[in-house]
Scaffold this motif. Structure first.
Motif, PDB file in Angstrom:
ATOM      1  N   TYR A  98       0.895  -1.287  -0.122  1.00 57.67           N
ATOM      2  CA  TYR A  98       0.067  -0.016   0.099  1.00 57.67           C
ATOM      3  C   TYR A  98       0.733   1.306  -0.049  1.00 57.67           C
ATOM      4  O   TYR A  98       2.007   1.202   0.324  1.00 57.67           O
ATOM      5  N   SER A  99       0.184   2.282  -0.362  1.00 59.19           N
ATOM      6  CA  SER A  99       0.933   3.615  -0.567  1.00 59.19           C
ATOM      7  C   SER A  99       0.132   4.396   0.702  1.00 59.19           C
ATOM      8  O   SER A  99      -1.074   4.079   1.143  1.00 59.19           O
ATOM      9  N   ASP A 100       0.442   5.599   1.039  1.00 59.35           N
ATOM     10  CA  ASP A 100      -0.411   6.597   1.692  1.00 59.35           C
ATOM     11  C   ASP A 100      -1.732   6.852   0.992  1.00 59.35           C
ATOM     12  O   ASP A 100      -1.705   7.575  -0.112  1.00 59.35           O
ATOM     13  N   PHE A 101      -2.589   6.716   1.559  1.00 66.55           N
ATOM     14  CA  PHE A 101      -4.093   7.022   1.212  1.00 66.55           C
ATOM     15  C   PHE A 101      -4.443   8.317   0.915  1.00 66.55           C
ATOM     16  O   PHE A 101      -5.055   8.785   0.227  1.00 66.55           O
ATOM     17  N   ASP A 102      -3.553   9.425   1.601  1.00 67.10           N
ATOM     18  CA  ASP A 102      -3.751  10.625   1.722  1.00 67.10           C
ATOM     19  C   ASP A 102      -2.709  11.539   0.790  1.00 67.10           C
ATOM     20  O   ASP A 102      -2.651  12.590   0.706  1.00 67.10           O
ATOM     21  N   SER A 126     -10.366   9.469  -3.955  1.00 61.84           N
ATOM     22  CA  SER A 126     -10.482  10.698  -3.306  1.00 61.84           C
ATOM     23  C   SER A 126     -10.551  10.491  -1.669  1.00 61.84           C
ATOM     24  O   SER A 126     -10.770   9.492  -1.317  1.00 61.84           O
ATOM     25  N   SER A 127     -10.063  11.291  -1.052  1.00 59.86           N
ATOM     26  CA  SER A 127      -9.991  11.164   0.467  1.00 59.86           C
ATOM     27  C   SER A 127     -10.110  12.481   1.212  1.00 59.86           C
ATOM     28  O   SER A 127      -9.945  13.550   0.589  1.00 59.86           O
ATOM     29  N   ASN A 128     -10.407  12.475   2.579  1.00 56.74           N
ATOM     30  CA  ASN A 128     -10.455  13.719   3.357  1.00 56.74           C
ATOM     31  C   ASN A 128      -9.705  13.347   4.751  1.00 56.74           C
ATOM     32  O   ASN A 128      -9.720  14.167   5.562  1.00 56.74           O
ATOM     33  N   SER A 129      -8.818  12.516   4.624  1.00 58.52           N
ATOM     34  CA  SER A 129      -7.999  12.019   5.695  1.00 58.52           C
ATOM     35  C   SER A 129      -8.819  11.143   6.990  1.00 58.52           C
ATOM     36  O   SER A 129      -8.462  10.779   7.972  1.00 58.52           O
ATOM     37  N   LYS A 130     -10.130  11.140   6.616  1.00 58.60           N
ATOM     38  CA  LYS A 130     -10.897  10.143   7.573  1.00 58.60           C
ATOM     39  C   LYS A 130     -11.849   9.073   6.766  1.00 58.60           C
ATOM     40  O   LYS A 130     -12.172   8.068   6.897  1.00 58.60           O
TER      41      LYS A 130
END
Length: 139
Positions: A79-83, A105-109
């Motif tokens: 895996y990589s950083d989701f953010d 897409s992500s919003n850190s949560k």
């Protein structure tokens, strides 16, 4: 990336010859069943089913007993950083195959995850495009 996630929503789209129709949405405790999916993702109960990523493994199919969580299915995972600015990903290896899932897409949560298309009838029929909305519930 390392952490515990809950599936909040599953969106299913039938994709046939580049046409999209027949969208189905599963959320608010609804159960999504897909017999063509690998163990751990074949039945998802929104707002309940969990996924954990830790130590290069993805854990699925949790059974919660009192204060313990028993993970019945796990796969090797990268895996990589989701953010990440360029979008994250995780790749896991069920039953000798490779599954690449991308973070749209992500919003850190909350994270919108695109797994690969599923062709239940080989190339002789519609493909199913899935989108998972997952929410991180701890580190």
């Amino acid at each position: 990336v390392t952490g515990l996630y809950v599936f909040k929503k599953v969106t299913v789209t039938v994709v046939d010859n580049s046409l999209q129709n027949n969208n189905a949405y599963y959320e608010n405790g609804m159960t999504f069943i897909n017999p063509n999916e690998v163990t751990g993702l074949d039945t998802i109960i929104t707002d309940f089913s969990l996924m954990k990523i830790k130590n290069n493994k993805i854990y699925l199919d949790a059974e919660i007993l009192n204060t313990d969580t028993i993970w019945k299915t796990s796969y090797e995972c990268e895996y990589s950083d989701f953010d990440s600015f360029h979008g994250g990903y995780f790749t896991f290896y069920p039953l000798g195959s490779r599954r690449d899932c991308y973070v749209e897409s992500s919003n850190s949560k909350e994270y919108v995850i695109n797994p690969p298309l599923i062709w239940p009838y080989s190339s002789n029929g519609p493909a199913y495009s899935l989108v998972y909305l997952i929410q991180k519930i701890n580190k």
